[in-house]
Enzyme design. Structure first.
Site, PDB file in Angstrom:
ATOM      1  N   ARG A  92       0.856  -1.187   0.000  1.00 41.57           N
ATOM      2  CA  ARG A  92       0.000   0.000   0.000  1.00 41.57           C
ATOM      3  C   ARG A  92       0.890   1.234   0.000  1.00 41.57           C
ATOM      4  NH1 ARG A  92      -5.212   0.026   1.198  1.00 41.57           N
ATOM      5  NH2 ARG A  92      -5.026   2.155   1.974  1.00 41.57           N
ATOM      6  N   ILE A  93       0.408   2.254  -0.688  1.00 41.43           N
ATOM      7  CA  ILE A  93       1.116   3.535  -0.633  1.00 41.43           C
ATOM      8  C   ILE A  93       0.644   4.251   0.627  1.00 41.43           C
ATOM      9  CG2 ILE A  93       1.373   5.767  -1.772  1.00 41.43           C
ATOM     10  CD1 ILE A  93       1.011   4.220  -4.451  1.00 41.43           C
ATOM     11  N   LEU A  94       1.595   4.702   1.434  1.00 43.38           N
ATOM     12  CA  LEU A  94       1.222   5.361   2.685  1.00 43.38           C
ATOM     13  C   LEU A  94       0.894   6.830   2.418  1.00 43.38           C
ATOM     14  CD1 LEU A  94       3.922   3.954   5.146  1.00 43.38           C
ATOM     15  CD2 LEU A  94       1.631   3.059   4.646  1.00 43.38           C
ATOM     16  N   HIS A 110      12.875  -2.463  -0.686  1.00 42.70           N
ATOM     17  CA  HIS A 110      12.457  -2.440  -2.085  1.00 42.70           C
ATOM     18  C   HIS A 110      13.450  -3.261  -2.906  1.00 42.70           C
ATOM     19  CE1 HIS A 110      10.420  -0.917  -5.607  1.00 42.70           C
ATOM     20  NE2 HIS A 110      11.601  -0.708  -6.160  1.00 42.70           N
ATOM     21  N   GLU A 175      17.844  -9.330   0.313  1.00 43.46           N
ATOM     22  CA  GLU A 175      16.883  -8.599   1.149  1.00 43.46           C
ATOM     23  C   GLU A 175      16.900  -9.171   2.570  1.00 43.46           C
ATOM     24  OE1 GLU A 175      12.904  -7.852  -0.431  1.00 43.46           O
ATOM     25  OE2 GLU A 175      13.611  -8.343  -2.433  1.00 43.46           O
TER      26      GLU A 175
END
Ligand code: GAR
Length: 196
Positions: A92-94, A110, A175
């Site tokens: 989700r984009i905050l 990322h 990661e």
């Protein structure tokens, strides 16, 4: 500062979350996971969190606009008093509601060497551009998409014959090494600065 509590936000399989959990279990990362929150009830990562005996909650996002959802998320996170909020595949984009509630305390991972290839399908973007080196980035979240100050990066060579699957798998290995180290760096710096 003895608050080394981590809130984890995820939407999917949660392999980065598991790598952080394992680093804590091994004693490599001095921290505790105070909660795992997902916007997706069926997220495998949420199920794993419950199996580990961690506090795990679903906060469904369906039907809510970004600000309303983030308002609920802020209230939920405050119940747990985290030092850091770690986005681990939280798709989700905050909104500024979240970012401004926890300034410099939200970390993201990322699968590219930012500022190259932000957004979705970063590994595919890297292959399409023909880069010879990609990797992963842990950074502080700000009000942009995959922007914000970089904490740590790990490079991965793009090999002849790589496809999205093979490249993603090699980046993911990095990661899993990068995220807990970045968290440790930030927690230690916060401690040196005398407060959360
Ligand atoms: C990871 O590759 C992470 O870097 C990526 O989602 C995957 C989640 O995997 N995040 C982004 O692309 C954010 N822009 P995981 O659920 O196994 O940790």
């Amino acid at each position: 500062m003895d608050n080394r509590r981590l809130a984890i936000l995820l939407s999917g399989r949660g392999s980065n979350f598991i790598a952080i959990h394992e680093a804590i279990q091994r004693g490599d990362l001095k921290a505790t996971i105070c909660c795992v929150i997902s916007n997706i009830g069926e997220a495998a990562g949420l199920r794993r969190a419950r199996e580990f005996g961690l506090k795990a909650e679903c906060l469904p996002s369906k039907g809510l606009d970004r600000e309303d959802y983030d308002g609920q998320l802020v209230a939920k996170l405050r119940e747990y008093d985290p030092a850091l909020i770690c986005l681990a595949g939280f798709m989700r984009i905050l909104s500024p509601v979240m970012i401004r509630a926890f300034p410099s305390r939200i970390l993201n991972i990322h699968p590219a060497l930012l500022p190259s290839f932000p957004g979705l399908h970063a590994q595919r973007q890297a292959l399409q551009h023909g880069v010879k080196v990609s990797g992963c980035t842990v950074h502080f979240a700000d009000e942009g998409v995959d922007t914000g100050p970089i904490i740590l990066q790990r490079a991965v060579e793009v090999l002849e014959g790589d496809d999205e699957g093979t490249l993603s798998a090699r980046i993911l290995e990095q990661e899993h090494q990068a995220y807990w180290r970045a968290i440790a760096l930030v927690l230690d710096t916060m401690q040196d600065n005398g407060g959360a």
